[in-house]
Design a protein around this motif. Structure first.
Motif, mmCIF file in Angstrom:
data_model
loop_
_atom_site.group_PDB
_atom_site.id
_atom_site.type_symbol
_atom_site.label_atom_id
_atom_site.label_comp_id
_atom_site.label_asym_id
_atom_site.label_seq_id
_atom_site.Cartn_x
_atom_site.Cartn_y
_atom_site.Cartn_z
ATOM 1 N N ARG A 15 32.220 -23.134 48.619
ATOM 2 C CA ARG A 15 30.986 -23.422 47.882
ATOM 3 C C ARG A 15 29.815 -22.637 48.489
ATOM 4 N N LEU A 16 30.151 -21.849 49.492
ATOM 5 C CA LEU A 16 29.130 -21.050 50.179
ATOM 6 C C LEU A 16 28.514 -20.016 49.227
ATOM 7 N N ARG A 17 27.206 -19.882 49.305
ATOM 8 C CA ARG A 17 26.539 -18.770 48.619
ATOM 9 C C ARG A 17 25.920 -17.891 49.701
ATOM 10 N N ALA A 18 26.295 -16.640 49.685
ATOM 11 C CA ALA A 18 25.791 -15.745 50.733
ATOM 12 C C ALA A 18 24.676 -14.869 50.151
ATOM 13 N N ASP A 19 23.923 -14.259 51.024
ATOM 14 C CA ASP A 19 22.910 -13.302 50.553
ATOM 15 C C ASP A 19 23.554 -11.956 50.282
ATOM 16 N N VAL A 20 24.538 -11.630 51.100
ATOM 17 C CA VAL A 20 25.198 -10.326 50.986
ATOM 18 C C VAL A 20 26.671 -10.482 51.346
ATOM 19 N N VAL A 21 27.520 -9.732 50.644
ATOM 20 C CA VAL A 21 28.939 -9.661 51.024
ATOM 21 C C VAL A 21 29.245 -8.213 51.422
ATOM 22 N N PHE A 22 29.922 -8.074 52.548
ATOM 23 C CA PHE A 22 30.350 -6.743 52.983
ATOM 24 C C PHE A 22 31.873 -6.676 52.916
ATOM 25 N N GLY A 72 24.358 -1.377 33.106
ATOM 26 C CA GLY A 72 22.908 -1.151 33.166
ATOM 27 C C GLY A 72 22.338 -1.123 34.572
ATOM 28 N N GLN A 73 23.205 -1.315 35.573
ATOM 29 C CA GLN A 73 22.684 -1.302 36.945
ATOM 30 C C GLN A 73 23.126 -0.048 37.686
ATOM 31 N N GLN A 74 22.403 0.223 38.734
ATOM 32 C CA GLN A 74 22.722 1.408 39.530
ATOM 33 C C GLN A 74 23.550 1.030 40.752
ATOM 34 N N CYS A 75 24.145 2.030 41.359
ATOM 35 C CA CYS A 75 24.719 1.809 42.682
ATOM 36 C C CYS A 75 24.283 2.963 43.584
ATOM 37 N N GLU A 76 24.328 2.711 44.861
ATOM 38 C CA GLU A 76 23.926 3.747 45.809
ATOM 39 C C GLU A 76 25.152 4.115 46.636
ATOM 40 N N VAL A 77 25.391 5.381 46.782
ATOM 41 C CA VAL A 77 26.543 5.807 47.582
ATOM 42 C C VAL A 77 26.038 6.609 48.782
ATOM 43 N N GLU A 78 26.447 6.136 49.938
ATOM 44 C CA GLU A 78 25.994 6.721 51.194
ATOM 45 C C GLU A 78 27.189 7.429 51.847
ATOM 46 N N ALA A 107 29.240 2.100 49.535
ATOM 47 C CA ALA A 107 28.541 1.932 48.257
ATOM 48 C C ALA A 107 27.817 0.591 48.268
ATOM 49 N N TYR A 108 26.597 0.595 47.754
ATOM 50 C CA TYR A 108 25.777 -0.616 47.722
ATOM 51 C C TYR A 108 25.496 -1.007 46.270
ATOM 52 N N PHE A 109 25.531 -2.312 46.033
ATOM 53 C CA PHE A 109 25.289 -2.842 44.692
ATOM 54 C C PHE A 109 24.314 -4.014 44.786
ATOM 55 N N GLY A 110 23.558 -4.220 43.696
ATOM 56 C CA GLY A 110 22.635 -5.367 43.673
ATOM 57 C C GLY A 110 21.299 -5.015 44.287
ATOM 58 N N ASP A 111 20.652 -6.029 44.871
ATOM 59 C CA ASP A 111 19.287 -5.823 45.387
ATOM 60 C C ASP A 111 19.252 -4.987 46.661
ATOM 61 N N VAL A 112 20.403 -4.707 47.240
ATOM 62 C CA VAL A 112 20.389 -3.983 48.517
ATOM 63 C C VAL A 112 20.290 -2.467 48.347
ATOM 64 N N ILE A 113 20.334 -1.996 47.098
ATOM 65 C CA ILE A 113 20.209 -0.538 46.951
ATOM 66 C C ILE A 113 18.759 -0.144 47.159
ATOM 67 N N LYS A 114 18.590 1.075 47.644
ATOM 68 C CA LYS A 114 17.222 1.567 47.840
ATOM 69 C C LYS A 114 16.686 1.957 46.471
ATOM 70 N N THR A 115 15.518 1.451 46.155
ATOM 71 C CA THR A 115 14.981 1.810 44.834
ATOM 72 C C THR A 115 14.539 3.261 44.843
ATOM 73 N N GLN A 116 14.772 3.890 43.706
ATOM 74 C CA GLN A 116 14.473 5.322 43.612
ATOM 75 C C GLN A 116 12.961 5.541 43.612
ATOM 76 N N GLN A 117 12.561 6.559 44.362
ATOM 77 C CA GLN A 117 11.132 6.870 44.354
ATOM 78 C C GLN A 117 10.771 7.568 43.051
ATOM 79 N N GLN A 118 9.664 7.160 42.503
ATOM 80 C CA GLN A 118 9.205 7.796 41.268
ATOM 81 C C GLN A 118 8.810 9.234 41.586
ATOM 82 N N PRO A 119 9.321 10.186 40.800
ATOM 83 C CA PRO A 119 8.892 11.568 41.041
ATOM 84 C C PRO A 119 7.393 11.701 40.797
ATOM 85 N N GLN A 120 6.721 12.436 41.694
ATOM 86 C CA GLN A 120 5.273 12.579 41.544
ATOM 87 C C GLN A 120 4.954 13.501 40.379
#
Ligand code: ADP
Length: 455
Positions: A350-357, A417-423, A436-449
Motif C-alpha cells: 500500500r506504499l506510495r513512493a515519490d520515486v521508483v528506481f 503526450g509526455q516526454q522522457c529524458e535519456v541520460e 531514462a527518466y519519466f514523470g516529474d523528475v525530468i528536467k524541463t526543457q529550457q525555452q529557446p530565447q
C-alpha cells in the motif's frame, strides 16, 4: 564507426553526462539541439567535478603547497598564483579533449541506439585489451583495444582538442586552448598580473562566490595512504574477463578498501559510484524505492539524497551485502531492506513512493552485441510491463538500462503526450549505461530565447 577511447584513471575517471528530452518521436533533428546538449554537459561537468579535479591534481603535484602558502612572501604568492593559472589552463584543455572524444562517441552511440532492433552495433568492450601484468594502479599508460585502436591517456597530446570549437561553443578566451596545453611547464613562471592575463576561465569554472585564480588550500583533504591492499578475490584472479572489474573497483565504490562485499554477479551489475551519485541527485525525494537493489550501489547514494530508501531484492544474500556495504558508508539506518520479488511487492504493497528506481537484470555483460531489446531481454519482465508495476507506486521513475538499449523503445515507455529524458553516462570516453527518466523528475526543457527581431 570510429570510437575514441581516452582513459584518465580507473579509480577516478572523468564523468560526463549527455542528456536529451524526447517526446513521442525519438529523434534529434536540429544542430541546435546537439550544441545545447554539448554545452549543458560541459557546464554540468565543471559544476559537479571540474574544480574538484583541478584541486586534487594540484595538491598531488604540490604536496607542500598548503604549508608553503602560509609563509609565502607576496612575490612567492604571485608565483603560486601564476602556477595555478597555468595548471588550470593545462588541465582544462585535457578535460576538454576527453570531453570532445566522449561527445563524438555519444553521437555514434545515440545513432546506434536509434537503429532498428537486432542490427549489430559497434560497441567495444571496456578494457577488453587489459594487460593484466601491469601495475594494478597504473592507469596512465597507453593501451589498445582488441580492434587495435589506441586508447589515449589523459597525458597524451591533446592536439585534437579543437580550439575554435571550444571558443565558438563557450566564448572562452584563447588561453584555454591547445597552445597552452602544449606548453611545457616552466621551472618558475614569469609574474603576470591578473589584468595581464587573458584567461578568465576561472570565472567559468568556479562557483561565483569563490575567489578567482586561487586554490582552495584547505578544501581537499589529503587522501590517507591506503593501509593495506585488499586481495583480489579468487574468482576474479583466475578469470581474465572479470579481472577488469577489479582494476576499476574504486570507481565502483570509493570506499572499496573498507571491506565492500560483492558477489561475482555484482561486479559487473553494480552502478559505478559517480553514476549512482548523479542518479541519486536527480531523483532526490522523500521516499524512493530501489526495486532491484543488488549489493547496494544505488541504495547507498539514495540514502544521501532521500529521507527514506526502500531497497527491494529477491536475493537475500545480495541484501545482506547491501546492508553491510551501506554500513560502511554510514547510511544503513536510512535504508529499509525488503526481501521480495519486486513484481509481487508492487502488486501488494500500500506504499506510495515519490520515486521508483529500476535497475533490472540485463542478463550479464553479454548484452552489448546488438541493439538491446528492452521488451524481450530485460528480466523479470519486459520494460513496458515493468513500468506498469512501478507506476503502481509512483509516476516518477528512473530506469537504468544497457548502453545499447533501443532508444525508440525507451521513448515509447512514456505516457501518451509526455516526454522522457535519456541520460547517457560516460566514464572518460566510454559509455557505461543510459538512464531514462519519466514523470516529474525530468528536467524541463529550457525555452529557446527569441531574437529581438522576432518579437
Ligand atoms: P545484471 O543482469 O544487470 O547484471 P543482476 O542479475 O545483478 O543484474 O540483477 C540485479 C538485481 O536484481 C540482483 O540483485 C537480483 O537479485 C535482483 N532481482 C532479480 N529479479 C528480481 C525480482 N523479481 N525482484 C527483485 N529483485 C530481483
Amino acid at each position: 564507426m570510429n570510437a575514441h577511447y581516452v582513459s584518465t584513471s580507473r579509480s577516478n575517471p572523468l564523468f560526463y553526462i549527455f542528456s536529451q528530452l524526447y517526446d513521442q518521436t525519438a529523434s534529434i533533428n536540429s544542430e541546435q539541439q546537439w550544441e545545447q546538449c554539448k554545452e549543458a554537459a560541459w557546464l554540468e561537468f565543471w559544476q559537479r567535478e571540474g574544480h574538484e579535479q583541478l584541486e586534487q591534481k594540484w595538491h598531488k603535484l604540490h604536496p607542500d603547497y598548503t604549508q608553503e602558502i602560509d609563509v609565502a612572501t607576496s612575490e612567492q604568492q604571485e608565483n603560486w598564483e601564476t602556477l595555478w593559472q597555468e595548471h588550470v589552463s593545462q588541465l582544462s584543455a585535457h578535460f576538454w579533449h576527453i570531453f570532445t572524444c566522449a561527445f563524438q562517441n555519444y553521437e555514434n552511440d545515440l545513432t546506434n541506439g536509434l537503429r532498428k532492433l537486432d542490427e549489430v552495433v559497434d560497441v567495444n568492450e571496456d578494457f577488453a585489451d587489459l594487460n593484466i601484468t601491469q601495475e594494478i594502479d597504473s592507469a596512465e599508460s597507453s593501451e589498445s583495444n582488441d580492434d587495435g585502436e589506441s586508447y589515449l591517456t589523459a597525458n597524451d597530446d591533446p592536439d585534437v582538442c579543437d580550439e575554435e570549437q571550444q571558443l565558438r561553443l563557450l566564448g572562452l578566451p584563447t588561453s584555454f586552448g591547445t597552445q597552452l596545453a602544449q606548453k611545457k611547464r616552466k621551472a618558475r613562471p614569469q609574474l603576470v598580473s591578473e589584468s595581464d592575463s587573458d584567461c578568465d576561465l576561472n570565472q567559468f569554472i568556479m562557483p561565483k562566490d569563490e575567489v578567482l585564480h586561487t586554490v582552495q588550500s584547505g578544501s581537499i583533504k589529503k587522501k590517507k595512504k591506503r593501509q593495506k591492499k585488499t586481495k583480489i578475490p579468487e574468482s576474479l584472479r583466475n578469470n581474465n574477463a572479470m579481472l577488469k572489474y577489479w582494476f576499476k573497483r574504486f570507481s565502483l565504490f570509493s570506499l572499496f578498501d573498507r571491506g565492500i562485499r560483492l558477489d561475482d554477479e555484482s561486479w559487473f551489475s553494480v552502478t559505478p559510484e559517480k553514476i549512482a551519485k548523479q542518479i541519486a541527485l536527480r531523483l532526490s525525494c522523500d521516499i524512493v524505492v530501489d526495486a532491484f537493489c543488488g549489493c547496494g550501489g544505488n541504495a547507498i547514494q539514495f540514502a544521501k539524497t532521500c529521507r527514506r530508501v526502500i531497497a527491494v531484492d529477491i536475493d537475500a544474500n545480495k541484501l545482506a551485502m547491501a546492508k553491510h556495504n551501506a554500513a560502511i558508508y554510514g547510511v544503513a539506518d536510512k535504508i529499509e531492506f525488503i526481501h521480495a520479488d519486486f513484481l509481487q511487492f508492487a502488486s501488494s504493497t500500500r506504499l506510495r513512493a515519490d520515486v521508483v528506481f529500476l535497475s533490472p537484470p540485463w542478463g550479464g555483460p553479454n548484452y552489448q552485441k546488438s541493439v538491446f531489446n528492452i521488451e524481450e531481454h530485460l528480466l523479470p519482465v519486459g520494460a513496458t510491463q515493468l513500468m506498469q508495476y512501478a507506476r503502481r507506486l509512483s509516476n516518477n521513475i528512473g530506469i537504468y538500462l544497457p548502453r545499447s538499449s533501443s532508444i525508440n523503445q525507451v521513448v515509447a515507455l512514456s505516457k501518451v503526450g509526455q516526454q522522457c529524458e535519456v541520460e547517457h553516462s560516460y566514464l572518460d570516453t566510454r559509455l557505461v549505461a543510459i538512464t531514462a527518466y519519466f514523470g516529474d523528475v525530468i528536467k524541463t526543457q529550457q525555452q529557446p530565447q527569441q531574437d529581438d527581431e522576432d518579437q
